[in-house]
Motif scaffolding. Structure first.
Motif, PDB file in Angstrom:
ATOM      1  N   GLU A  93       0.824  -1.210   0.000  1.00 17.52           N
ATOM      2  CA  GLU A  93       0.000   0.000   0.000  1.00 17.52           C
ATOM      3  C   GLU A  93       0.858   1.260   0.000  1.00 17.52           C
ATOM      4  O   GLU A  93       0.527   2.249  -0.657  1.00 17.52           O
ATOM      5  CB  GLU A  93      -0.961  -0.013   1.183  1.00 17.52           C
ATOM      6  CG  GLU A  93      -2.070  -1.045   1.030  1.00 17.52           C
ATOM      7  CD  GLU A  93      -2.916  -1.208   2.275  1.00 17.52           C
ATOM      8  OE1 GLU A  93      -2.568  -0.632   3.320  1.00 17.52           O
ATOM      9  OE2 GLU A  93      -3.928  -1.914   2.195  1.00 17.52           O
ATOM     10  N   ALA A  94       1.974   1.211   0.721  1.00 16.47           N
ATOM     11  CA  ALA A  94       2.875   2.361   0.735  1.00 16.47           C
ATOM     12  C   ALA A  94       3.486   2.590  -0.646  1.00 16.47           C
ATOM     13  O   ALA A  94       3.596   3.728  -1.107  1.00 16.47           O
ATOM     14  CB  ALA A  94       3.969   2.158   1.778  1.00 16.47           C
ATOM     15  N   ARG A  95       3.876   1.505  -1.312  1.00 14.17           N
ATOM     16  CA  ARG A  95       4.474   1.639  -2.649  1.00 14.17           C
ATOM     17  C   ARG A  95       3.455   2.133  -3.664  1.00 14.17           C
ATOM     18  O   ARG A  95       3.759   2.962  -4.522  1.00 14.17           O
ATOM     19  CB  ARG A  95       5.066   0.308  -3.100  1.00 14.17           C
ATOM     20  CG  ARG A  95       6.330  -0.056  -2.321  1.00 14.17           C
ATOM     21  CD  ARG A  95       6.936  -1.329  -2.817  1.00 14.17           C
ATOM     22  NE  ARG A  95       7.537  -1.139  -4.147  1.00 14.17           N
ATOM     23  CZ  ARG A  95       8.112  -2.104  -4.828  1.00 14.17           C
ATOM     24  NH1 ARG A  95       8.184  -3.331  -4.321  1.00 14.17           N
ATOM     25  NH2 ARG A  95       8.635  -1.868  -6.017  1.00 14.17           N
ATOM     26  N   VAL A  96       2.221   1.642  -3.582  1.00 14.25           N
ATOM     27  CA  VAL A  96       1.179   2.058  -4.512  1.00 14.25           C
ATOM     28  C   VAL A  96       0.846   3.536  -4.293  1.00 14.25           C
ATOM     29  O   VAL A  96       0.593   4.277  -5.244  1.00 14.25           O
ATOM     30  CB  VAL A  96      -0.073   1.169  -4.367  1.00 14.25           C
ATOM     31  CG1 VAL A  96      -1.270   1.754  -5.091  1.00 14.25           C
ATOM     32  CG2 VAL A  96       0.215  -0.226  -4.892  1.00 14.25           C
ATOM     33  N   ALA A  97       0.868   3.973  -3.047  1.00  9.70           N
ATOM     34  CA  ALA A  97       0.562   5.370  -2.755  1.00  9.70           C
ATOM     35  C   ALA A  97       1.603   6.309  -3.375  1.00  9.70           C
ATOM     36  O   ALA A  97       1.285   7.451  -3.719  1.00  9.70           O
ATOM     37  CB  ALA A  97       0.486   5.585  -1.253  1.00  9.70           C
ATOM     38  N   ARG A  98       2.837   5.835  -3.520  1.00 14.75           N
ATOM     39  CA  ARG A  98       3.899   6.663  -4.097  1.00 14.75           C
ATOM     40  C   ARG A  98       3.868   6.688  -5.622  1.00 14.75           C
ATOM     41  O   ARG A  98       4.524   7.515  -6.244  1.00 14.75           O
ATOM     42  CB  ARG A  98       5.268   6.163  -3.627  1.00 14.75           C
ATOM     43  CG  ARG A  98       5.548   6.439  -2.164  1.00 14.75           C
ATOM     44  CD  ARG A  98       6.992   6.162  -1.828  1.00 14.75           C
ATOM     45  NE  ARG A  98       7.400   4.809  -2.148  1.00 14.75           N
ATOM     46  CZ  ARG A  98       7.604   3.836  -1.265  1.00 14.75           C
ATOM     47  NH1 ARG A  98       7.429   4.075   0.018  1.00 14.75           N
ATOM     48  NH2 ARG A  98       7.998   2.636  -1.651  1.00 14.75           N
ATOM     49  N   LEU A  99       3.121   5.773  -6.243  1.00 11.73           N
ATOM     50  CA  LEU A  99       3.070   5.710  -7.705  1.00 11.73           C
ATOM     51  C   LEU A  99       2.245   6.858  -8.282  1.00 11.73           C
ATOM     52  O   LEU A  99       1.282   7.323  -7.673  1.00 11.73           O
ATOM     53  CB  LEU A  99       2.455   4.388  -8.166  1.00 11.73           C
ATOM     54  CG  LEU A  99       3.293   3.128  -7.991  1.00 11.73           C
ATOM     55  CD1 LEU A  99       2.484   1.920  -8.442  1.00 11.73           C
ATOM     56  CD2 LEU A  99       4.582   3.211  -8.768  1.00 11.73           C
ATOM     57  N   ASN A 100       2.638   7.291  -9.471  1.00 11.39           N
ATOM     58  CA  ASN A 100       1.857   8.282 -10.209  1.00 11.39           C
ATOM     59  C   ASN A 100       0.625   7.590 -10.781  1.00 11.39           C
ATOM     60  O   ASN A 100       0.661   6.393 -11.076  1.00 11.39           O
ATOM     61  CB  ASN A 100       2.680   8.883 -11.354  1.00 11.39           C
ATOM     62  CG  ASN A 100       3.816   9.741 -10.835  1.00 11.39           C
ATOM     63  OD1 ASN A 100       3.708  10.329  -9.765  1.00 11.39           O
ATOM     64  ND2 ASN A 100       4.889   9.818 -11.609  1.00 11.39           N
ATOM     65  N   PRO A 101      -0.458   8.330 -10.989  1.00 10.71           N
ATOM     66  CA  PRO A 101      -1.672   7.711 -11.553  1.00 10.71           C
ATOM     67  C   PRO A 101      -1.460   7.105 -12.939  1.00 10.71           C
ATOM     68  O   PRO A 101      -2.169   6.178 -13.317  1.00 10.71           O
ATOM     69  CB  PRO A 101      -2.664   8.884 -11.633  1.00 10.71           C
ATOM     70  CG  PRO A 101      -2.174   9.873 -10.647  1.00 10.71           C
ATOM     71  CD  PRO A 101      -0.680   9.712 -10.586  1.00 10.71           C
ATOM     72  N   ASN A 102      -0.479   7.607 -13.688  1.00 12.45           N
ATOM     73  CA  ASN A 102      -0.259   7.078 -15.040  1.00 12.45           C
ATOM     74  C   ASN A 102       0.621   5.819 -15.037  1.00 12.45           C
ATOM     75  O   ASN A 102       0.974   5.330 -16.088  1.00 12.45           O
ATOM     76  CB  ASN A 102       0.351   8.156 -15.946  1.00 12.45           C
ATOM     77  CG  ASN A 102       1.667   8.689 -15.401  1.00 12.45           C
ATOM     78  OD1 ASN A 102       2.086   8.313 -14.313  1.00 12.45           O
ATOM     79  ND2 ASN A 102       2.306   9.569 -16.153  1.00 12.45           N
ATOM     80  N   GLN A 103       0.968   5.300 -13.886  1.00 11.82           N
ATOM     81  CA  GLN A 103       1.788   4.091 -13.796  1.00 11.82           C
ATOM     82  C   GLN A 103       0.929   2.873 -13.471  1.00 11.82           C
ATOM     83  O   GLN A 103       1.224   2.099 -12.562  1.00 11.82           O
ATOM     84  CB  GLN A 103       2.880   4.275 -12.741  1.00 11.82           C
ATOM     85  CG  GLN A 103       3.911   5.336 -13.096  1.00 11.82           C
ATOM     86  CD  GLN A 103       4.902   5.534 -11.971  1.00 11.82           C
ATOM     87  OE1 GLN A 103       4.524   5.632 -10.813  1.00 11.82           O
ATOM     88  NE2 GLN A 103       6.185   5.597 -12.328  1.00 11.82           N
ATOM     89  N   ALA A 104      -0.137   2.669 -14.215  1.00 13.69           N
ATOM     90  CA  ALA A 104      -1.085   1.584 -13.965  1.00 13.69           C
ATOM     91  C   ALA A 104      -0.438   0.209 -14.131  1.00 13.69           C
ATOM     92  O   ALA A 104      -0.744  -0.731 -13.394  1.00 13.69           O
ATOM     93  CB  ALA A 104      -2.292   1.715 -14.882  1.00 13.69           C
TER      94      ALA A 104
END
Length: 135
Positions: A93-104
């Motif tokens: 969850e921490a890693r996903v929160a750091r991702l940009n929205p365009n990095q699906a």
């Protein structure tokens, strides 16, 4: 993940119904012996001396610490895997929160990786549980 959560809820419900059906026989309790200093008195508001039915906070805290250490040592392999999976999920969850929205694509990859690791942990834990039950 949702199916797993539903299964967990069903198991919790069935366990609580089983536990609620079990009759608990009241145990004979002995009054606790006072563990305070001889010069110390516990008194009621009317001045009468009495022993408190509760343990002093210091002793209660020590007992909780001892129980907590004992519980940590006696975890089953499945409980250990569950805790490890919780840590994995928090990291995910921490890693996903750091991702940009365009990095699906990266999010999908992380999700699949998390699910694979969690399943591997459970499979290993079940194998260890079966190995322990044979002894």
């Amino acid at each position: 993940m949702l199916k797993l959560a539903e299964q967990c809820l069903e198991r919790v419900k069935s366990t609580t119904t089983k536990l609620s059906k079990v009759e608990v026989q009241p145990a004979v309790l002995e009054p606790p012996k006072p563990s305070y200093k001889p010069g110390h008195r516990r008194v009621l508001s009317d001045g009468g001396e009495t022993a408190s039915p509760f343990l002093p906070p210091e002793i209660f805290q020590r007992m909780q610490i001892v129980e907590a250490h004992g519980a940590r040592k006696e975890l089953t392999p499945i409980e250990e895997a569950s805790r490890l999976n919780q840590k994995l999920k928090a990291t995910y969850e921490a890693r996903v929160a750091r991702l940009n929205p365009n990095q699906a694509m990266q999010k999908t990859s992380l999700t699949l990786s998390l699910q694979r690791q969690m399943m591997e942990n459970l499979i290993i834990a079940r194998a260890r549980q079966e190995a322990v039950s044979f002894y």
